[in-house]
Design a protein around this motif. Structure first.
Motif, PDB file in Angstrom:
ATOM      1  N   THR A  52       4.054  -0.287   4.507  1.00 35.97           N
ATOM      2  CA  THR A  52       3.639   0.588   3.415  1.00 35.97           C
ATOM      3  C   THR A  52       4.885   1.077   2.680  1.00 35.97           C
ATOM      4  N   ASP A  79      -3.440   7.608  -1.671  1.00 39.83           N
ATOM      5  CA  ASP A  79      -3.029   7.004  -0.408  1.00 39.83           C
ATOM      6  C   ASP A  79      -3.751   5.673  -0.201  1.00 39.83           C
ATOM      7  N   GLY A  80      -2.979   4.609   0.078  1.00 40.38           N
ATOM      8  CA  GLY A  80      -3.557   3.301   0.316  1.00 40.38           C
ATOM      9  C   GLY A  80      -3.638   2.407  -0.901  1.00 40.38           C
ATOM     10  N   PRO A  98       0.826  -1.211   0.000  1.00 35.57           N
ATOM     11  CA  PRO A  98       0.000   0.000   0.000  1.00 35.57           C
ATOM     12  C   PRO A  98       0.857   1.256   0.000  1.00 35.57           C
ATOM     13  N   GLN A 142       1.833   5.037   0.806  1.00 35.78           N
ATOM     14  CA  GLN A 142       1.572   6.007   1.866  1.00 35.78           C
ATOM     15  C   GLN A 142       1.917   7.396   1.345  1.00 35.78           C
TER      16      GLN A 142
END
Length: 423
Positions: free
Chosen positions: A376, A409-410, A347, A349
């Motif tokens: 992340t 984000d993510g 993921p 960030q």
């Protein structure tokens, strides 16, 4: 740039692999410190079972479960001869217990080992004598196979213990040696001449360079990347924007070092002074200049250079330092047969849930990044190909694939793990 057809990165990698196939040889080396990092050229199979016999996992007593009472019940058995590692297995007489050391072969008739800590002795004396004629056992568990390492439980004879394309690590070298191997066939290092082009480029020196002059980052960086990929760099240098000088230097160094491959950086784009493109117009040079669907690193060159009776492969990389290093990572490494890097989907960030990073939808964009302890990944710096400091601090490259114009984000993104980063 807008009207030019871009080819997928994978297609260019395949072309580079095919170009270098003829110069990638093999050699047989011994298993030792010098083998670390070398890459196996073929599958390797074990010559033996590991362990070679049923043996003991503990210092203790070899017994038969049938001679013991229930768990935790105390039993006294006659004490037979000790078995040490390296001894022949021998036999366990029914109704007896034989002292056995770690790694010693299990005697015929025994099916478990009671640790010495579960005996009346608690530990073995430094030198085992014949004074004791019996032993008191207080087993915590009575189960056939307890503390017995079965023959072949680690590795079976004929098992593949090293796959072609895998690097030799200390653990793999130890495993091969345990399996009866003393040497292994590996890829021989490809001998490479590296030249950075550009009349403004000079080797690094003390002090501030003169106006318009730049220190050569590509030569040392490419040489280091090639060495890490298993190549042997035989010459690193710089040349001005003069095609005759470039070709003369390449031919001179190839002949002097019997090089297998030449790699240049710079001179492959669309400017007025692109020395590698100009060199392609000379006799004995066959180069194509594809533009990849890649950022950074779109402009590339690939072909051969005639040196005497040979046609020597030539990979021409872009001149910006991030572009040249990324080209080494994504194109030259696989062409050399270097082991694949580990790729994860992590993921992203960003600075906050509303933050966004954009990418050209027609291109695979690779961004310098750092993997965080949280699992992340965070981008470092911008996308521009001159931002070498971000690459130096990175331990990952994040791919934003073709067709994706923005990431948030993510978002889960393919992440290529590379050496480096801050300590």
């Amino acid at each position: 740039m807008a009207g030019r057809r871009r080819i997928p990165l994978r297609d260019h990698v395949d072309d580079a692999v095919a170009l270098l196939a003829a110069v990638r040889g093999t050699e047989v080396i011994g298993l030792g410190a010098a083998a670390v990092g070398r890459v196996a050229a073929e599958d390797v199979r074990s010559r033996v079972d590991l362990p070679g016999l049923d043996d003991s996992q503990m210092d203790g007593y070899a017994v038969a479960a049938a001679d013991l009472a229930d768990e935790h019940a105390e039993v006294t058995l006659p004490r037979g001869p000790m078995i040490a590692a390296g001894d022949a297995p021998g036999r366990l007489e029914p109704g007896t217990a034989r002292p056995i050391m770690t790694g010693a072969p299990l005697p015929d008739g025994a099916d478990l080992v009671i640790p010495v800590e579960e005996s009346g002795e608690g530990r073995f004396a430094a030198v085992e004598g014949a004074a004791l004629t019996s032993v008191v056992l207080r087993p915590a568990e009575v189960a056939p196979g307890r503390f017995v390492r079965r023959r072949g439980s680690d590795t079976r004879r004929g098992d593949t213990v090293l796959r072609a394309g895998r690097p030799l690590t200390p653990a793999r070298i130890a495993h091969l040696a345990a399996c009866g191997l003393r040497e292994v066939e590996v890829h021989a290092p490809v001998r490479v001449v590296v030249l950075s082009t550009g009349s403004e480029v000079r080797p690094a020196a003390d002090g501030t360079p003169a106006p318009g002059i730049r220190h050569d980052a590509n030569g040392p960086g490419i040489a280091a990347a090639l060495t890490e990929a298993g190549a042997e760099v035989v010459h690193v240098g710089t040349v001005p924007d003069d095609p005759a000088v470039l070709l003369g230097r390449l031919r001179e160094q190839v002949a002097a070092h019997d090089a297998d491959l030449v790699i240049t950086s710079g001179g492959v784009s669309q400017g007025a002074v692109e020395v590698v493109r100009l060199a392609a117009e000379h006799p004995g040079v066959v180069l194509a200049f594809p533009t990849l669907a890649l950022q950074p690193g779109g402009p590339q060159g690939i072909g051969t250079l005639e040196v005497g009776p040979r046609r020597v492969p030539w990979l021409a990389l872009p001149g910006n330092p991030v572009s040249s290093l990324l080209s080494c990572e994504l194109i030259v490494r696989p062409a050399l047969g270097a082991p694949d890097r580990r790729r994860l989907h992590l993921p992203l960030q960003l600075e906050g849930p509303e933050a966004v990073e954009t990418s050209p939808e027609a291109l695979d964009q690779y961004r310098r990044a750092r993997v965080l302890p949280s699992g992340t990944v965070r981008l470092l710096g911008g996308a521009s190909s001159h931002l070498l400091g971000g690459y130096a601090a990175a331990d990952a490259l994040v791919r934003i694939p073709v067709g994706v114009g923005a990431v948030h984000d993510g978002d889960l993104l393919e992440t290529l793990l590379i050496p480096g980063g801050e300590s």
